[in-house]
Write a protein that holds these residues in place. Structure first.
Motif: not given
Length: 390
Positions: A34-35, A104-105, A49-50, A80, A32, A82-83, A47
Motif C-alpha cells: 500500500e502506498q 502490486d507494488a 479499496a479493492d 496487503s 500489495r 500497509p505503508p 481509488d
C-alpha cells in the motif's frame, strides 16, 4: 533458427521436469504494498479499496471455470501491507506458500522482491508498476509484466495524434515524479514517430482550483500560442480536470486527462469486452479499471499456461508463456502474448475519453516487421535487457 531451437528445448526440458498439475492445487499469491496517497487538489475519484485485487479475483473465477473440468484447483491468497510495513518479510512468507506471485507494488519494491533468494525460481507478475526501466536495464528474468508500460501508453497516444494529423503539440506537466516520467515518455514517443512537443509549462498552482479554474487556467495557457492539441501530464489526477474546457484556445486535451491511453477502459465494448465488464461488475459492483485488468491478465496467463501444458511448476509455466505457442484472449481484438526479450505482455492500448473509445492502438498504418503490437513500447533493439537471453 538456433535461438528458436534453444527456446523449444528449454520449454521441453522444463515441462518434462515439472510436476503435473492434474488433481492438484495451484496456489497463487497477490502481494500489495500500500502506498500513501499524495495530497492532490481534487478527490472526486478516489481509488477503490479493492483496486487490482478485484481484478485478480475476477481472473481467478474465470480460470476456475476451465480448471474444474481438468482437475485443477486454483486458490488466491491476498496480502496487503500497509505503508511502512515489512513488505519484504511479507514477500518471503508469500513465496513460502506459493511460487506464483502477483506484485502490486512500485518499481523499487518489485526489484527488491525479485532479487530475494526466496524469489529465485519463482514466477512473479508485475501488475502495477509501469516504469519502462523494469522492461529495460533493470529487467529481471523472474518478472513478467501485465500492466502496460508508460512507453506503450504514450506510443499509442502519439500514433492516434498522427492519425488525426494533430502534429502541433504543446504540453502542461505536473511537478510530481510520476508526471515527469509521463512527460519524458511523451517526449520519447513523439521523437520515435517523428514529432516534437513544442511549448510546455509546469503546473504552478497549489490552491483549490474549483472556483478559480475558469479565470486562472485561461491565463495560464494563453502564452502557449496556437496548437492542435494540448498534452497534460498529471498521473496523480491532481489538476488535469481543471484544464479541460478552460484553455485559452478551444483545443482538444489529451494525455492523463481528456483523450487518454489506458491498459483497459470501461468504454471497450467489442471483442467480448462487454461480457468481461459485466462479469466484473457482478462480482465487484464497479467498473474494471486498468489495474484490475493487469491483475486479471496475470491470473489468466497462469491459468492458460497450466491448461495448455498440464504442469504447474514456475519454470514450465514461464517457458511456455514466453514461447511462440502462448496466446491469451484479452478481449481487445487481438491475441496477447509476451515479449521474449523483456517479459512484457503485448497488448493493444485503448485510447479513450470517459464515455467512448477513440481508437485502439496500434493504429492502422503503423507497421512492424514481426508484430504490429511491438510498435507500442520498447522494441527488442531498444532495450538493454540481458536477463531474458534474447
Amino acid at each position: 533458427m538456433l535461438k528458436h531451437y534453444l527456446a523449444a528445448s528449454t520449454l521441453a526440458i522444463a515441462m518434462a521436469t515439472a510436476l503435473p498439475a492434474a488433481a492438484t492445487e495451484i496456489a497463487i499469491g497477490y502481494l500489495r504494498a500500500e502506498q500513501p496517497a499524495p495530497p492532490v487538489l481534487s478527490n472526486l475519484r478516489p481509488d477503490p479499496a479493492d483496486l487490482g485485487i478485484a481484478g485478480a479475483q475476477a481472473g481467478l473465477a474465470d480460470t476456475r471455470t476451465t480448471g474444474q473440468f481438468l482437475g485443477h484447483d486454483y486458490t488466491l491468497d491476498v496480502v496487503s501491507v500497509p505503508p511502512g510495513g515489512d513488505v519484504l518479510g511479507a514477500a518471503r512468507a508469500a513465496l513460502g506458500s506459493s511460487r506464483l506471485l502477483l506484485l502490486d507494488a512500485p518499481a523499487d519494491t518489485v526489484l527488491a522482491i525479485a532479487d530475494l533468494p526466496e524469489a529465485q525460481g519463482a514466477l512473479l507478475f508485475n501488475v502495477a508498476a509501469p516504469d519502462p526501466v523494469l522492461r529495460d536495464a533493470e529487467c529481471r528474468a523472474n518478472v513478467l509484466h501485465t500492466v502496460a508500460s508508460t512507453a506503450m501508453r504514450t506510443d499509442a497516444l502519439i500514433q492516434v495524434l498522427l492519425a488525426k494529423r494533430w502534429t502541433d503539440i504543446v504540453a502542461v506537466a505536473g511537478a510530481h515524479e510520476a508526471d515527469s516520467a509521463f512527460m519524458d515518455a511523451l517526449d520519447r514517443s513523439a521523437g520515435k514517430f517523428g514529432l516534437k512537443i513544442g511549448k510546455r509549462k509546469i503546473w504552478a498552482f497549489d490552491a483549490d482550483m474549483r472556483r478559480a479554474a475558469s479565470t486562472e487556467v485561461p491565463l495560464f495557457t494563453q502564452d502557449l500560442g496556437d496548437y492542435d492539441v494540448l498534452l497534460v501530464a498529471d498521473e496523480l489526477d491532481d489538476f488535469g480536470e481543471y484544464i479541460l474546457y478552460n484553455t485559452w484556445r478551444p483545443r482538444p486535451v489529451a494525455g492523463s486527462v481528456g483523450m487518454t491511453p489506458q491498459t483497459w477502459s470501461p468504454a471497450l465494448e467489442q471483442w467480448g469486452a462487454v461480457q468481461l465488464q459485466e462479469r466484473f461488475r457482478d462480482t465487484s459492483g464497479r467498473d474494471m479499471q486498468p489495474e484490475d485488468y493487469a491483475a486479471w491478465a496475470a491470473l489468466r496467463s497462469i491459468g492458460e499456461a497450466v491448461t495448455r501444458t498440464g504442469f504447474a511448476a514456475p519454470d514450465a509455466l514461464r517457458a511456455y508463456i514466453l514461447s511462440d505457442e502462448f496466446e491469451l484472449d484479452g478481449f481487445k481484438g487481438r491475441p496477447l502474448s509476451y515479449r521474449g526479450w523483456n517479459g512484457q505482455l503485448r497488448q493493444p492500448i485503448p485510447v479513450v475519453h470517459p464515455r467512448a473509445l477513440v481508437a485502439l492502438a496500434p493504429v492502422e498504418g503503423f507497421l512492424h516487421q514481426v508484430n504490429e503490437l511491438d510498435t507500442l513500447g520498447l522494441d527488442a533493439p531498444e532495450v538493454d535487457c540481458t536477463a531474458f537471453g534474447d
